[in-house]
Write a protein that holds these residues in place. Sequence first.
Motif, PDB file in Angstrom:
ATOM      1  N   LYS A 123       0.805  -1.141   0.180  1.00 57.21           N
ATOM      2  CA  LYS A 123      -0.219  -0.184   0.029  1.00 57.21           C
ATOM      3  C   LYS A 123       0.555   1.320   0.179  1.00 57.21           C
ATOM      4  CE  LYS A 123      -2.477   0.714   3.665  1.00 57.21           C
ATOM      5  NZ  LYS A 123      -2.785   0.577   4.534  1.00 57.21           N
ATOM      6  N   VAL A 125       0.307   5.007   0.587  1.00 54.19           N
ATOM      7  CA  VAL A 125       0.073   5.976   1.447  1.00 54.19           C
ATOM      8  C   VAL A 125       0.503   7.492   1.143  1.00 54.19           C
ATOM      9  CG1 VAL A 125      -1.259   6.924   3.926  1.00 54.19           C
ATOM     10  CG2 VAL A 125      -0.854   3.951   2.974  1.00 54.19           C
ATOM     11  N   GLY A 130      -3.583  11.343   2.310  1.00 52.71           N
ATOM     12  CA  GLY A 130      -4.002   9.675   3.539  1.00 52.71           C
ATOM     13  C   GLY A 130      -4.663   9.032   1.894  1.00 52.71           C
ATOM     14  N   GLN A 131      -4.519   9.436   0.904  1.00 56.20           N
ATOM     15  CA  GLN A 131      -4.778   9.157   0.210  1.00 56.20           C
ATOM     16  C   GLN A 131      -4.022   7.428  -0.228  1.00 56.20           C
ATOM     17  OE1 GLN A 131      -6.946   9.662  -2.412  1.00 56.20           O
ATOM     18  NE2 GLN A 131      -6.780   7.304  -3.622  1.00 56.20           N
ATOM     19  N   GLU A 132      -4.523   6.617  -0.246  1.00 51.50           N
ATOM     20  CA  GLU A 132      -4.236   5.508  -0.912  1.00 51.50           C
ATOM     21  C   GLU A 132      -3.357   4.780  -2.056  1.00 51.50           C
ATOM     22  OE1 GLU A 132      -6.174   2.602   2.052  1.00 51.50           O
ATOM     23  OE2 GLU A 132      -4.962   3.749   4.157  1.00 51.50           O
ATOM     24  N   TYR A 133      -3.046   3.618  -2.269  1.00 50.16           N
ATOM     25  CA  TYR A 133      -2.670   2.940  -3.629  1.00 50.16           C
ATOM     26  C   TYR A 133      -2.573   1.289  -3.030  1.00 50.16           C
ATOM     27  CZ  TYR A 133      -2.733   7.941  -5.316  1.00 50.16           C
ATOM     28  OH  TYR A 133      -2.765   9.296  -5.186  1.00 50.16           O
ATOM     29  N   LEU A 134      -2.962   1.148  -3.491  1.00 51.81           N
ATOM     30  CA  LEU A 134      -2.899  -0.162  -3.727  1.00 51.81           C
ATOM     31  C   LEU A 134      -1.739  -0.928  -4.345  1.00 51.81           C
ATOM     32  CD1 LEU A 134      -6.198  -1.790  -1.980  1.00 51.81           C
ATOM     33  CD2 LEU A 134      -4.210  -1.973  -0.527  1.00 51.81           C
ATOM     34  N   CYS A 146       1.727  11.632  -5.217  1.00 49.36           N
ATOM     35  CA  CYS A 146       0.319  11.457  -4.659  1.00 49.36           C
ATOM     36  C   CYS A 146      -0.386  11.942  -6.081  1.00 49.36           C
ATOM     37  CB  CYS A 146      -0.430  11.988  -3.489  1.00 49.36           C
ATOM     38  SG  CYS A 146      -1.706  11.891  -2.897  1.00 49.36           S
TER      39      CYS A 146
END
Length: 162
Positions: A123, A125, A130-134, A146
């Motif tokens: 992940k 972050v 705080g945007q999350e990318y898997l 980001c």
Amino acid sequence: MESKSMSNEELQEWVEHISLESFGVPFKHQARFNARLSSTGGRYFMKSHHIEINPHQLAAFGRSEVEKIIKHELCHYHLHLRGMGHRHRDADFKAWLTRVEGSRHCQTLPGRLERKPRPYRYKLVCVSCGQEYLRKRKMNPQHYRCGKCGSKLRLLALDGTP
């Protein structure tokens, strides 16, 4: 002649026969089996004009399906040599494929459906918003920013460890 296996020489003769019968033009290059093909029934090489066929298709579905695959590859072959549209999206290719009754797509081999997609393991972050990318693969977060705010990213394993 309903055998589930055949030699490269038998395949060569078969391709030459189909070329003369369906296209009226001889096949003058090499046809061979390639057992390493996994997700395709066959392929045509534009530089050498050779054709490779997946032997697993023959074992799983028999001669009738492989004949459709051969016709598909021969469409690429003959159209390319004539300077006509030989790609899948070209009207010439689609018309010839319909005329000779070749297959547009090969059947999925048994066992290929059972493969499950890999789970997400990482992940990214954003340190600011705080945007999350898997992600399935590990990557270097210093090369990326980001997409939402442009800030730096931090890489975490999905178990939460950095």
